[in-house]
Design an enzyme around this catalytic site. Structure first.
Site, PDB file in Angstrom:
ATOM      1  CD  GLN A   1      -3.369  -4.814   6.576  1.00  0.00           C
ATOM      2  OE1 GLN A   1      -3.279  -3.354   5.618  1.00  0.00           O
ATOM      3  NE2 GLN A   1      -5.065  -5.225   6.084  1.00  0.00           N
TER       4      GLN A   1
ATOM      5  CE  LYS B   1      -4.016  -1.697   2.229  1.00  0.00           C
ATOM      6  NZ  LYS B   1      -4.603  -2.842   2.997  1.00  0.00           N
TER       7      LYS B   1
ATOM      8  CG  ASP C   1     -10.217  -0.699   4.813  1.00  0.00           C
ATOM      9  OD1 ASP C   1      -9.789  -0.817   3.689  1.00  0.00           O
ATOM     10  OD2 ASP C   1      -9.475  -0.496   5.552  1.00  0.00           O
TER      11      ASP C   1
END
Ligand code: NDP
Length: 296
Positions: A98, A54, A121
């Site tokens: 994460q 990422k 997200d």
């Protein structure tokens, strides 16, 4: 009939290039690059790989990447304080924590602490709610990537029968919502579904997000259907001691029946990061009061 392979890797590369072009224009208009912050708690090897990719992809797209690595024994208060700091940092447009978090941390509480306008997200309940009632928000990256592949392959999805296998908050549920919004007729299947093969056989579109290696067999697939395989499962390879990645669909048999199919790897997987960058750039536009590019 042998299915056409849907090249998610190429589609994702093109999307990332487009994000890069818009990111350069954004930086000029806003006077600063769009910024994505990624928080990693602990040393889970898979999470480390994801966070590294990422970071690399964010920098390649010309956006600022802020990485925060915290030890596995980080206390909830420390993590929440960091999230709070990122929420108010004007250089940060998107925040991603994460998952999975170490067991002692409450994932839902951490997601709830992220500003919904920086929740790239799309996991915050506010964004799940916005998706549900049709307001602009952030949609989880993997299902949005699947929808992009489907629209690219099939065009208008109106009236098509779609079966989504899996009802997680991260993939199955938002996928079903996106397909409904695209005017497909949607069935959500899960572990209690009766006669799953018969349900799947009705589908013009099958999205498998189950987490069970090669569960969906070719003789479950309606001839010509479009099959999107979200699964990422590591199984033992023929060579001793080695492993390989397989999806939730038995590719070898499904490819003989489907009209088009995503391979694993190289299908849905690469789309997730590309859509994350897309979401971060959209967040940056909204945070700066600018119109997000229509073609993203
Ligand atoms: P979850 O474990 O959260 O959800 C799995 C779903 O599958 C559940 O709804 C479960 O039903 C259902 N299920 C389990 N067994 C069966 C069965 N035998 N028959 C029918 N349905 C079943 O997984 P995720 O949604 O998080 O992920 C799904 C897969 O996608 C995994 O392989 C994961 O690795 C992969 N993934 C890939 C991503 C990518 O970037 N490509 C991103 C995210 C996930 P029930 O609700 O009844 O338990």
């Amino acid at each position: 009939m042998v299915a056409e392979r849907i090249d998610g890797k190429a589609f994702a590369a093109a999307l990332r290039a487009k994000v890069g072009e818009h990111a350069a224009r954004y930086a000029e208009a806003a006077g600063r690059p769009a910024g994505l912050a990624v928080v990693l708690v602990g040393e889970d090897p898979a999470s480390q790989v994801y966070v590294r990719s990422k970071h690399k992809a964010t920098v390649e797209a010309g956006m600022a990447s802020f990485e925060h690595r915290l030890p596995a024994d980080t206390e909830a208060a420390t993590l929440l304080a960091l999230v709070d700091q990122l929420n108010t940092d004007p250089a940060v447009d998107g925040i991603l924590v994460q998952l999975p978090l170490p067991a002692h941390l409450d994932e839902q509480a951490v997601i709830a602490a992220i500003s919904p306008d920086k929740d790239v997200d799309g996991f915050h309940v506010i964004n799940a709610g916005r998706l549900s009632v049709g307001q602009p928000g952030f949609v989880p990256c993997t299902p949005l990537g699947c929808l992009m592949l489907l629209k690219d392959r099939l065009g208008d999805l109106s009236g098509l029968e779609a079966v989504v296998i899996g009802r997680s908050n991260i993939v199955g549920k938002p996928m079903a919502q996106l397909l409904t919004d695209a005017n497909a007729t949607v069935t959500i299947a899960h572990s209690r579904t009766r006669d799953l093969p018969a349900v799947v056989r009705r589908a013009d579109i099958v999205v498998a997000a189950v987490g069970r290696p090669e569960m969906v067999k070719g003789d479950w697939i309606k001839p010509g259907a479009c099959v999107i395989d979200v699964g990422i499962n590591r199984v033992p390879a023929a060579e001793e001691g080695k492993t390989r990645l397989v999806g939730d669909v038995d590719f070898a048999s499904a490819v003989e029946v489907a009209g088009s199919i995503t391979p694993v790897p190289g299908g849905v997987g690469p789309m997730t990061i590309a859509v994350l960058l897309r979401n971060a750039l959209v967040a940056a536009h909204r945070n700066a009061g600018l119109e997000a590019p229509a073609d993203l």
